[in-house]
Design an enzyme around this catalytic site. Structure first.
Site, PDB file in Angstrom:
ATOM      1  N   HIS A 140      -2.834 -34.460  53.276  1.00 15.17           N
ATOM      2  CA  HIS A 140      -1.378 -34.576  53.410  1.00 15.17           C
ATOM      3  C   HIS A 140      -0.688 -34.793  52.071  1.00 15.17           C
ATOM      4  O   HIS A 140       0.432 -34.374  51.856  1.00 15.17           O
ATOM      5  CB  HIS A 140      -1.022 -35.667  54.418  1.00 15.17           C
ATOM      6  N   GLU A 170      -4.360 -27.148  67.283  1.00 12.04           N
ATOM      7  CA  GLU A 170      -5.063 -27.571  66.067  1.00 12.04           C
ATOM      8  C   GLU A 170      -6.377 -28.277  66.381  1.00 12.04           C
ATOM      9  O   GLU A 170      -7.060 -28.760  65.496  1.00 12.04           O
ATOM     10  CB  GLU A 170      -4.169 -28.453  65.200  1.00 12.04           C
ATOM     11  N   ASP A 186      -5.866 -28.728  60.610  1.00 11.89           N
ATOM     12  CA  ASP A 186      -6.731 -29.500  61.501  1.00 11.89           C
ATOM     13  C   ASP A 186      -7.705 -28.606  62.260  1.00 11.89           C
ATOM     14  O   ASP A 186      -8.829 -29.002  62.535  1.00 11.89           O
ATOM     15  CB  ASP A 186      -5.884 -30.314  62.487  1.00 11.89           C
ATOM     16  N   CYS A 225       1.510 -22.790  61.366  1.00  7.22           N
ATOM     17  CA  CYS A 225       2.170 -23.665  60.389  1.00  7.22           C
ATOM     18  C   CYS A 225       1.176 -24.392  59.489  1.00  7.22           C
ATOM     19  O   CYS A 225       1.569 -25.232  58.694  1.00  7.22           O
ATOM     20  CB  CYS A 225       3.085 -24.655  61.090  1.00  7.22           C
TER      21      CYS A 225
HETATM   22  C1  PEP Z   1      -2.094 -28.537  60.633  1.00 10.55           C
HETATM   23  O1  PEP Z   1      -2.945 -29.319  61.059  1.00 10.55           O
HETATM   24  O2  PEP Z   1      -2.338 -27.378  60.298  1.00 10.55           O
HETATM   25  C2  PEP Z   1      -0.696 -28.981  60.480  1.00 10.55           C
HETATM   26  C3  PEP Z   1       0.248 -28.136  60.138  1.00 10.55           C
HETATM   27  O3  PEP Z   1      -0.446 -30.314  60.649  1.00 10.55           O
HETATM   28  P1  PEP Z   1      -0.701 -31.439  59.531  1.00 10.55           P
HETATM   29  O4  PEP Z   1      -1.092 -30.751  58.271  1.00 10.55           O
HETATM   30  O5  PEP Z   1       0.567 -32.208  59.377  1.00 10.55           O
HETATM   31  O6  PEP Z   1      -1.796 -32.240  60.164  1.00 10.55           O
HETATM   32 MG    MG Z   2      -2.298 -31.183  61.952  1.00 11.87          MG
END
Ligand code: PEP
Ligand code: MG
Length: 579
Positions: free
Chosen positions: A191, A433, A457, A504
């Site tokens: 993150h 995910e 994820d 995403c």
């Molecule tokens: C993902 O897991 O791809 C996602 C977009 O969520 P995050 O990166 O915030 O876990």
């Molecule tokens: Mg995620």
């Protein structure tokens, strides 16, 4: 001059001065204090100790009555340890005699106690060890917080060097002064890496031992595109990198300007949507400057990461209305709270042994109506002002969608009773995910208005690779055939049910995968804003027929490396400067 290699996570070049942040998990560095600085070091220790004791009594006050009898004595025993004169003496005499910095002496003394207890092999001392490490961490955190605030007194162009940074620490950095960062730990989709990209700060992670190799004040070059960090560069190297950065910036600005208002349409007329991922309402402007058609992922948990109590309904509503007003008639997909110990400094009661498999995403939302309900109320109320969509994170079963939807229905009922306006047809979708969600796409799609594939994820859970662990970063492969099968299946099931499917995760903004995803039939790509122009350029340079043929061929490979090699080669044929 020394060059070190890590994982590039946020492109660009930064040249500045190192500011080393020790973290509670990193080895504490030993500094020798000048004779005249010893008094100040003793005062620092004593202030950190007083603060820790005050914090302990404060936390006892905040305990719910039901826990008071059982938990308060445990916490209070930590204060007693800190007040112990012989312990204090060991630390202060270490500072005086050895002229060491306070953090180092605290760590040395506490670790020697821990070692002695562990050497007894007596299970009974296990809790004592945990207590001691906890107190040590609290003291060091207090000492380092003081050090962190030193940033305020430093000049500009600082490059943060840390063992690791949690998203909340990253957010707390002074963006006026910090121009880059490099960490020992972390993977490509951690993150913190995502945040660095959103903040457009060059960053390199996974450098393994950078904190011990660099001292505060060293001159550094961070190349977030190549993943290198250069310590103490010579004049020629500095000159070359300055020129490189100028060229990169002018190229990026040129293609962003050229492409911003053009559609993401293939040469044979197939149009897809390019959306942006954001963490804060203010980023909507940046997203629009880069040509986003809407926001495909608003990571709302960042509302929760500022100090103080969790956001109230009013604060949520303000953030969503602000984003909607900046977006005009474009859509805004808000993901409900996806907080877990992975995004917090794991400490205190939130500490989980295995946070990625713990209480995060929809699991936390369902367990904590005090956090979830105000957010849903605000989302529904915001739906009266624009095209807002609700998305649930980390869904792994149909039951979770049903439970979450039931809460939405209850809240709709409340709002109707209160006479508060909202859009009864607000779209409710899920992040795909977790592999179980992908495998159940045909079932989950019946109760979801849309899907958004979170590859960060999905790769982590499919391949059993911690996305933030630098030691296995090479195994984090979105192109792994197992992942590609899941992605393909989810897109197909969405298509079959005529429900939109977006992606995403970071894969969506990586041009290596644009042709593949386009060819698999993905129609919505959501990514960090600076990636939009590059992805659009690839889409506008190919026909759908070609992309399908490329995707088809990519799926025949049995190894991730071969898939990437093939995709890069084909992309380079279309856009030679792509890699
Ligand atoms: C993902 O897991 O791809 C996602 C977009 O969520 P995050 O990166 O915030 O876990
Ligand atoms: Mg995620």
């Amino acid at each position: 001059m020394e060059i070190r290699r890590g994982i590039p996570v946020s492109p660009g070049i930064a040249i500045g001065e190192a500011f080393v942040l020790d973290s509670e998990d990193s080895p504490i560095t030993r500094r020798v204090i000048e004779e005249h600085g010893i008094r100040a070091e003793l005062d620092r220790f004593s202030a950190a100790c007083d603060q820790a004791i005050a914090e302990i009594f404060e936390s006892v006050k905040k305990l719910p009555k039901s826990l008071h009898g059982e938990v308060a004595p445990i916490i209070e025993s930590h204060a007693k340890i800190l007040q112990d004169k012989s312990l204090q003496l060991q630390i202060t005499s270490g500072i005086e005699k050895n002229r060491h910095n306070a953090e180092y002496e605290v760590s040395r003394v506490f670790r020697s106690f821990v070692k002695r207890l562990q050497a007894t092999g007596n299970q009974m001392f296990e809790n004592r060890v945990v207590d001691l490490l906890d107190i040590e961490r609290r003291l060091i955190r207090n000492l380092l917080n003081e050090k962190r605030s030193e940033i305020a007194t430093r000049g500009k162009d600082l490059i943060i060097i840390a063992h690791d940074l949690t998203p909340s620490q990253t957010l707390a950095l002074d963006k006026e002064k910090v121009i880059g960062f490099a960490t020992d730990a972390g993977g490509p989709t951690s993150h913190t890496a995502i945040l660095a990209k959103a903040m457009e700060i060059p960053a390199v992670v996974g450098l393994e031992s950078i904190t011990s190799a660099i001292s505060g004040g060293d001159v550094l070059i961070i190349d977030g595109t190549e993943g290198t960090i250069i310590v103490d560069p010579d004049e020629d190297t500095l000159k070359n990198y300055r020129a490189l950065e100028r060229n990169r910036l002018s190229y990026e600005q040129r293609i962003t300007l050229e492409l911003r208002d053009l559609p993401a349409r293939t040469l044979d007329g197939h149009e897809v949507r390019l959306l942006a991922n954001i963490e804060f309402p203010e980023e909507v402007k940046l997203a629009l400057q880069h040509g986003a058609s809407g926001i495909g992922l608003y990571r709302s948990e960042f509302l929760f990461l500022r100090p103080g109590p969790p956001p109230a309904e009013r604060e949520h509503l303000e953030a969503y209305r602000k984003s909607l007003s900046l977006l005009g008639d474009r859509d805004l997909t808000v993901r409900t709270l996806d907080l877990g110990a992975d995004k917090l400094e794991s400490d205190g009661p939130t500490k989980e042994k295995n946070p990625f498999l713990g209480c995060r995403g929809i699991r936390l939302c369902l367990q904590r109506p005090d956090l979830f309900r105000p957010q849903l109320r605000a989302l529904l109320r915001a739906s009266a002002y624009g095209d807002i969509r609700i998305m649930f994170p980390m869904v792994s079963s149909l039951e979770e969608i049903r439970s979450a939807r039931a809460v939405v229905e209850q809240i709709k009922h409340e709002l109707r009773r209160e006479g508060a306006p909202f859009n009864d047809h607000v779209k409710i979708g899920i992040m795909v995910e977790v592999p179980s969600a992908a495998l159940l796409a045909d079932i989950l799609v019946r109760e979801s208005d849309f899907f958004s594939i979170g590859t960060n994820d999905l790769v982590q859970y499919t391949m059993a690779v911690d996305r933030a662990n630098e030691r296995i970063a090479a195994l984090f492969q979105p192109a792994a055939p197992a992942v590609l099968r899941l992605v393909k299946y989810v897109i197909e099931e969405g298509e079959r049910s005529k429900k939109p499917v977006c992606m995403c995760g970071e894969m969506s903004g990586d041009v290596t995968y644009t042709l593949l995803l386009l060819g698999l039939g993905l129609k919505e790509f959501s990514m960090s804003p600076p990636s939009i122009a590059d992805v659009k350029m690839v889409i506008r340079s190919v026909t759908m027929k070609e992309a399908r043929e490329i995707a088809h061929k990519a799926l025949t490979f049995t190894e991730a490396g071969k898939v990437v090699e093939f995709l890069r080669e084909r992309t380079r044929k279309i856009i030679p400067e792509a890699f």
